[in-house]
Write a protein that holds these residues in place. Structure first.
Motif, PDB file in Angstrom:
ATOM      1  N   MET A 148     -14.300   9.296  -8.965  1.00 43.77           N
ATOM      2  CA  MET A 148     -14.958   8.298  -8.221  1.00 43.77           C
ATOM      3  C   MET A 148     -14.165   6.809  -8.495  1.00 43.77           C
ATOM      4  O   MET A 148     -13.885   6.490  -9.664  1.00 43.77           O
ATOM      5  N   LEU A 149     -13.601   6.251  -7.221  1.00 40.51           N
ATOM      6  CA  LEU A 149     -12.882   4.991  -7.673  1.00 40.51           C
ATOM      7  C   LEU A 149     -13.637   3.793  -7.185  1.00 40.51           C
ATOM      8  O   LEU A 149     -13.939   3.742  -5.986  1.00 40.51           O
TER       9      LEU A 149
ATOM     10  N   PRO B 231     -17.524  14.796  -0.357  1.00 41.38           N
ATOM     11  CA  PRO B 231     -16.965  16.362  -0.160  1.00 41.38           C
ATOM     12  C   PRO B 231     -15.564  16.827  -0.361  1.00 41.38           C
ATOM     13  O   PRO B 231     -15.505  17.968  -0.468  1.00 41.38           O
ATOM     14  N   GLY B 232     -14.534  15.860  -0.596  1.00 42.62           N
ATOM     15  CA  GLY B 232     -13.339  16.046  -0.659  1.00 42.62           C
ATOM     16  C   GLY B 232     -12.975  16.458  -2.324  1.00 42.62           C
ATOM     17  O   GLY B 232     -13.569  16.167  -3.089  1.00 42.62           O
ATOM     18  N   PRO B 233     -11.579  16.874  -2.577  1.00 38.69           N
ATOM     19  CA  PRO B 233     -11.109  17.191  -3.945  1.00 38.69           C
ATOM     20  C   PRO B 233     -10.951  15.872  -4.566  1.00 38.69           C
ATOM     21  O   PRO B 233     -10.577  14.712  -4.052  1.00 38.69           O
ATOM     22  N   ALA B 234     -11.375  15.793  -5.767  1.00 35.72           N
ATOM     23  CA  ALA B 234     -11.421  14.642  -6.753  1.00 35.72           C
ATOM     24  C   ALA B 234     -10.822  15.170  -8.036  1.00 35.72           C
ATOM     25  O   ALA B 234     -11.207  16.220  -8.431  1.00 35.72           O
TER      26      ALA B 234
ATOM     27  N   PRO C  64     -18.812  17.304  -6.050  1.00 36.69           N
ATOM     28  CA  PRO C  64     -18.818  18.541  -6.192  1.00 36.69           C
ATOM     29  C   PRO C  64     -17.603  19.406  -6.514  1.00 36.69           C
ATOM     30  O   PRO C  64     -17.650  20.485  -7.018  1.00 36.69           O
ATOM     31  N   LYS C  65     -16.509  18.864  -5.876  1.00 31.22           N
ATOM     32  CA  LYS C  65     -15.244  19.522  -5.859  1.00 31.22           C
ATOM     33  C   LYS C  65     -14.226  18.823  -6.948  1.00 31.22           C
ATOM     34  O   LYS C  65     -13.055  19.114  -7.070  1.00 31.22           O
ATOM     35  N   ALA C  66     -14.738  18.043  -8.024  1.00 33.29           N
ATOM     36  CA  ALA C  66     -14.327  17.259  -8.910  1.00 33.29           C
ATOM     37  C   ALA C  66     -13.490  18.157 -10.198  1.00 33.29           C
ATOM     38  O   ALA C  66     -14.153  19.241 -10.647  1.00 33.29           O
ATOM     39  N   ASP C  67     -12.377  17.810 -10.585  1.00 33.53           N
ATOM     40  CA  ASP C  67     -12.066  18.591 -11.754  1.00 33.53           C
ATOM     41  C   ASP C  67     -11.618  17.304 -12.667  1.00 33.53           C
ATOM     42  O   ASP C  67     -11.238  16.196 -12.268  1.00 33.53           O
TER      43      ASP C  67
ATOM     44  N   VAL D  35     -10.702   9.198   3.410  1.00 34.39           N
ATOM     45  CA  VAL D  35     -10.343   9.599   2.218  1.00 34.39           C
ATOM     46  C   VAL D  35     -10.174  11.134   2.154  1.00 34.39           C
ATOM     47  O   VAL D  35     -11.063  11.840   2.448  1.00 34.39           O
ATOM     48  N   GLU D  36      -8.686  11.713   2.091  1.00 32.16           N
ATOM     49  CA  GLU D  36      -8.503  13.059   2.048  1.00 32.16           C
ATOM     50  C   GLU D  36      -8.836  13.598   0.615  1.00 32.16           C
ATOM     51  O   GLU D  36      -9.580  14.787   0.477  1.00 32.16           O
ATOM     52  N   ARG D  37      -8.467  12.739  -0.348  1.00 30.49           N
ATOM     53  CA  ARG D  37      -8.707  13.142  -1.788  1.00 30.49           C
ATOM     54  C   ARG D  37      -8.596  11.876  -2.602  1.00 30.49           C
ATOM     55  O   ARG D  37      -8.099  10.920  -2.251  1.00 30.49           O
TER      56      ARG D  37
END
Length: 290
Positions: free
Chosen positions: A1-2, A230-233, A257-260, A131-133
């Protein structure tokens, strides 16, 4: 989250506040590095007490090693009644001004087509079309007040006294000596001292310490969101920093939900300064290949 934090503005009399109510968002001043080609740009947003110079070496390195175009923001100082909106920042990504920046949020990096969500009232999901990621550098989508020492830093900066007529190097050394009892980490003091400027023979801080202090609780807080991004984070923290804690994992998972979550060993809050090569590697590994 930015995060993009609200612009910290001094209180105004009613008449001035009414006149300012018509002011709208200003274009995002920025510095671009490299050629875009057919790839989305990497957008880097600096943090509280920061400026675009903090990420200039990072931007150049990402361009050289990752074949991307990078840009660092330098917030225009024109006043506005409402805080900047995340979509406004990217849609108005064009040069705006060259004045010293005022303080936005925490340290953060925005990889290709990346943008921040929250802190200014937008749901994270609203960024999905832009935002793509994204990467959040050493900050979680929760209140930072319990772990932040910014209040003490601000108080120490306010107490710095520098006589006129000193050279810039002497002034920085004197300010460094005065900050040392409170800001014990040398690299953190050097970061804060990037805000020490000479104006008409007098040394002063280019950030509005009074406004930041007055609104610090709001800056460190985080709003409640319902729609996830919804994107990669990637939440990229320093192992020696408390800003991304295991207590934050449920909220990170809910909103991203796609966060690492990854930690760079030996790094504090200023991750890219403490462990530059590890930071660059982590960012490039997260970006899609050229």
């Amino acid at each position: 989250m930015l995060r993009r934090l609200p612009r910290a503005l001094p209180r105004l009399p009613p008449a001035a506040a009414a006149a300012r109510s018509v002011v709208t968002a200003v274009p995002l001043a920025h510095v671009e590095v490299g050629d875009r080609g057919d790839r989305p740009p990497v957008v880097l947003l600096h943090g509280l007490f920061g400026s675009h110079g903090n990420f200039s070496t990072v931007a150049k390195t990402l361009v050289r090693r990752g074949s991307v175009k990078a840009g660092a923001d330098t917030r225009c100082p024109e006043p506005r009644r409402q805080p900047p909106q995340p979509a406004d920042d990217l849609r108005s990504h064009e040069p705006g001004c060259a004045a010293p920046p005022d303080p936005p949020g925490h340290h953060q990096v925005h990889p290709p087509g990346t943008q921040h969500g929250g802190q200014d009232g937008h749901d994270a999901g609203l960024a999905a079309d832009l935002v793509e990621r994204l990467i959040s550098v050493d900050i979680s989508p929760v209140s930072s007040t319990p772990v932040s020492e910014f209040s003490a830093y601000i108080s120490a900066m306010k107490l710095v006294k520098i006589p006129d007529g000193l050279s810039r190097s002497a002034a920085r050394q004197l300010a460094d000596d005065q900050l040392r009892p409170v800001v014990q980490l040398p690299q953190l003091r050097q970061f804060l001292l990037t805000n020490l400027v000479e104006v008409e023979g007098h040394y002063t801080w280019r950030v509005n310490l009074e406004a930041i202090s007055h609104h610090l609780a709001d800056i460190m807080n985080f709003p409640v969101f319902h729609e996830p991004y919804p994107g990669p984070a990637l939440f990229l923290g320093g192992s020696n920093s408390p800003y991304i804690s295991s207590k934050d994992y449920p909220e990170i998972q809910r909103l991203f939900p796609k966060a690492d979550v990854q930690y760079i060993k030996g790094a504090g809050h200023i991750v890219h300064q403490d462990k530059f090569e590890d930071f660059i590697t982590a960012v490039l590994n997260f970006l899609p290949p050229p």
